[in-house]
Design a protein around this motif. Structure first.
Motif, mmCIF file in Angstrom:
data_model
loop_
_atom_site.group_PDB
_atom_site.id
_atom_site.type_symbol
_atom_site.label_atom_id
_atom_site.label_comp_id
_atom_site.label_asym_id
_atom_site.label_seq_id
_atom_site.Cartn_x
_atom_site.Cartn_y
_atom_site.Cartn_z
ATOM 1 N N PRO A 138 49.575 41.406 27.133
ATOM 2 C CA PRO A 138 50.270 40.633 28.173
ATOM 3 C C PRO A 138 49.792 40.940 29.584
ATOM 4 O O PRO A 138 49.650 40.026 30.402
ATOM 5 C CB PRO A 138 51.749 41.045 27.970
ATOM 6 C CG PRO A 138 51.836 41.337 26.501
ATOM 7 C CD PRO A 138 50.520 41.986 26.149
ATOM 8 N N ALA A 139 49.531 42.217 29.891
ATOM 9 C CA ALA A 139 49.050 42.559 31.234
ATOM 10 C C ALA A 139 47.687 41.951 31.509
ATOM 11 O O ALA A 139 47.389 41.553 32.646
ATOM 12 C CB ALA A 139 48.996 44.083 31.397
ATOM 13 N N LEU B 251 44.327 37.923 34.244
ATOM 14 C CA LEU B 251 43.352 36.838 34.159
ATOM 15 C C LEU B 251 43.845 35.612 34.913
ATOM 16 O O LEU B 251 43.085 34.997 35.681
ATOM 17 C CB LEU B 251 43.092 36.488 32.697
ATOM 18 C CG LEU B 251 42.160 35.303 32.428
ATOM 19 C CD1 LEU B 251 40.770 35.556 33.012
ATOM 20 C CD2 LEU B 251 42.068 35.027 30.931
ATOM 21 N N LEU B 252 45.108 35.247 34.724
ATOM 22 C CA LEU B 252 45.652 34.086 35.434
ATOM 23 C C LEU B 252 45.624 34.310 36.944
ATOM 24 O O LEU B 252 45.269 33.406 37.713
ATOM 25 C CB LEU B 252 47.083 33.803 34.966
ATOM 26 C CG LEU B 252 47.261 33.411 33.498
ATOM 27 C CD1 LEU B 252 48.737 33.167 33.192
ATOM 28 C CD2 LEU B 252 46.432 32.188 33.148
ATOM 29 N N ALA B 253 46.001 35.520 37.364
ATOM 30 C CA ALA B 253 46.011 35.820 38.798
ATOM 31 C C ALA B 253 44.596 35.755 39.381
ATOM 32 O O ALA B 253 44.382 35.210 40.470
ATOM 33 C CB ALA B 253 46.628 37.196 39.040
ATOM 34 N N ASP C 243 46.517 27.946 24.983
ATOM 35 C CA ASP C 243 47.582 27.832 24.000
ATOM 36 C C ASP C 243 48.231 29.188 23.777
ATOM 37 O O ASP C 243 47.637 30.244 24.029
ATOM 38 C CB ASP C 243 47.088 27.219 22.687
ATOM 39 C CG ASP C 243 45.894 27.950 22.096
ATOM 40 O OD1 ASP C 243 45.128 28.574 22.859
ATOM 41 O OD2 ASP C 243 45.720 27.905 20.863
ATOM 42 N N THR C 244 49.472 29.146 23.309
ATOM 43 C CA THR C 244 50.242 30.357 23.064
ATOM 44 C C THR C 244 50.821 30.317 21.653
ATOM 45 O O THR C 244 50.967 29.246 21.052
ATOM 46 C CB THR C 244 51.413 30.495 24.060
ATOM 47 O OG1 THR C 244 52.340 29.408 23.862
ATOM 48 C CG2 THR C 244 50.922 30.476 25.494
ATOM 49 N N MET D 227 47.819 39.825 17.370
ATOM 50 C CA MET D 227 47.963 38.939 18.524
ATOM 51 C C MET D 227 49.031 39.541 19.449
ATOM 52 O O MET D 227 50.216 39.237 19.325
ATOM 53 C CB MET D 227 48.385 37.534 18.078
ATOM 54 C CG MET D 227 47.410 36.886 17.111
ATOM 55 S SD MET D 227 47.950 35.220 16.610
ATOM 56 C CE MET D 227 46.774 34.883 15.292
ATOM 57 N N PRO D 228 48.625 40.396 20.383
ATOM 58 C CA PRO D 228 49.601 41.104 21.221
ATOM 59 C C PRO D 228 50.398 40.213 22.162
ATOM 60 O O PRO D 228 51.507 40.578 22.561
ATOM 61 C CB PRO D 228 48.743 42.094 22.010
ATOM 62 C CG PRO D 228 47.455 42.193 21.265
ATOM 63 C CD PRO D 228 47.249 40.865 20.629
#
Length: 279
Positions: free
Chosen positions: A168-169, A174-176, A190-191, A215-216
């Motif tokens: 998650p971190a 990556l998004l930031a 996708d999630t 898949m964390p």
């Protein structure tokens, strides 16, 4: 005749073969939801026991086709607005989207781990508009490969079947980083829901053919608004719903859209530089 490849990939890179196989299985059908001649061609050129390793489940293959179509619609819409834009595929594997929706002018950058990138280069040789970069999606080095002049024509970042394998971190980072580096860009990914992620982490996602890697990162569909907290530059978050389908899948899609613990395709839009800020 094209040479035959005999790939040997680790657990997560091997998912590139899994998704390719299910797209090809779906594409073979006369009533397919995803015409994909290039996927059919690749399966013929790869020496791998696809059916023995991954099975042949028409439902799974149709769902993979519908997922790919969600991404195709987003990319096609982007290219309609930015004909000379750049599409970056993170964890691109052997995805053949560039042959399904290419407009003849866009630039395509496939980013993947070295072993998968090397396989892609051999099977889908790069050219002046299609490049392959051997680097992890979590390594900011791939951002330097996006030419600033090309980026000014528009950027869409696609991460199909990737983020669930990150922590998650790492997803937030990556998004930031993308919001900071590519103002005005879009990011489609996708999630998997939390229950699915938990089962994968415990090694419980398996059948007689295949065991899915851990898949964390899992996220229930109704949590998508939290993605905006990754960076102030994330200004729009929406879900991309599958359309069409065949048989019982077509009938159940409207019902599935109301289920909290479902997989989802999410599209983010980043603010222009004047409105973005650091987290």
């Amino acid at each position: 005749m094209s040479s035959v490849e005999r790939p040997e990939l680790a657990a997560v890179p091997e998912t590139a073969l899994w998704t390719l196989w299910h797209r090809a299985v779906e594409a073979r059908r006369p009533d397919t939801v995803l015409p994909d001649p290039k996927a059919l061609d690749l399966v013929e050129r790869i020496d791998f026991p696809f059916a023995e390793r991954f099975g042949s489940n028409p439902l799974v293959s149709q769902l993979q086709g519908l997922r790919a179509r969600c991404f195709d619609r987003e990319v096609a819409d982007f290219l309609a607005r930015h004909p000379r834009g750049t599409v970056v595929g993170l964890g691109e594997g052997l995805e053949t989207q560039a042959w399904r929706v290419d407009n003849g002018r866009a630039r395509w950058l496939a980013v993947d781990l070295p072993e998968t990138a090397a396989l892609r280069e051999r099977l889908l040789p790069p050219d002046e508009r299609h490049r392959v970069l051997a680097v992890s999606a979590t390594d900011p080095a791939w951002m330097d490969a996006v030419d600033p002049a090309a980026a000014a024509q528009g950027v869409l970042i696609s991460a199909q079947g990737l983020l669930m394998y990150l922590r998650p971190a790492e997803v937030r980072a990556l998004l930031a980083a993308c919001a900071e580096r590519f103002p005005g860009a879009s990011f489609v990914f996708d999630t998997v829901p939390r229950w699915f992620s938990a089962r994968a982490v415990r090694g419980k996602l398996r059948d007689r053919h295949y065991q899915a890697p851990p898949m964390p990162f899992g996220m229930d569909a109704d949590e998508r608004a939290k993605l905006a907290t990754a960076h102030p530059g994330v200004v729009d978050v929406r879900e991309v719903y599958p359309e069409g389908g065949r048989g019982i899948v077509r009938a159940l899609l409207p019902v599935a859209a109301r289920v909290k613990g479902r997989p989802a395709v999410i599209a983010l839009r980043f603010a222009e530089r004047a409105h973005a800020g650091r987290a």
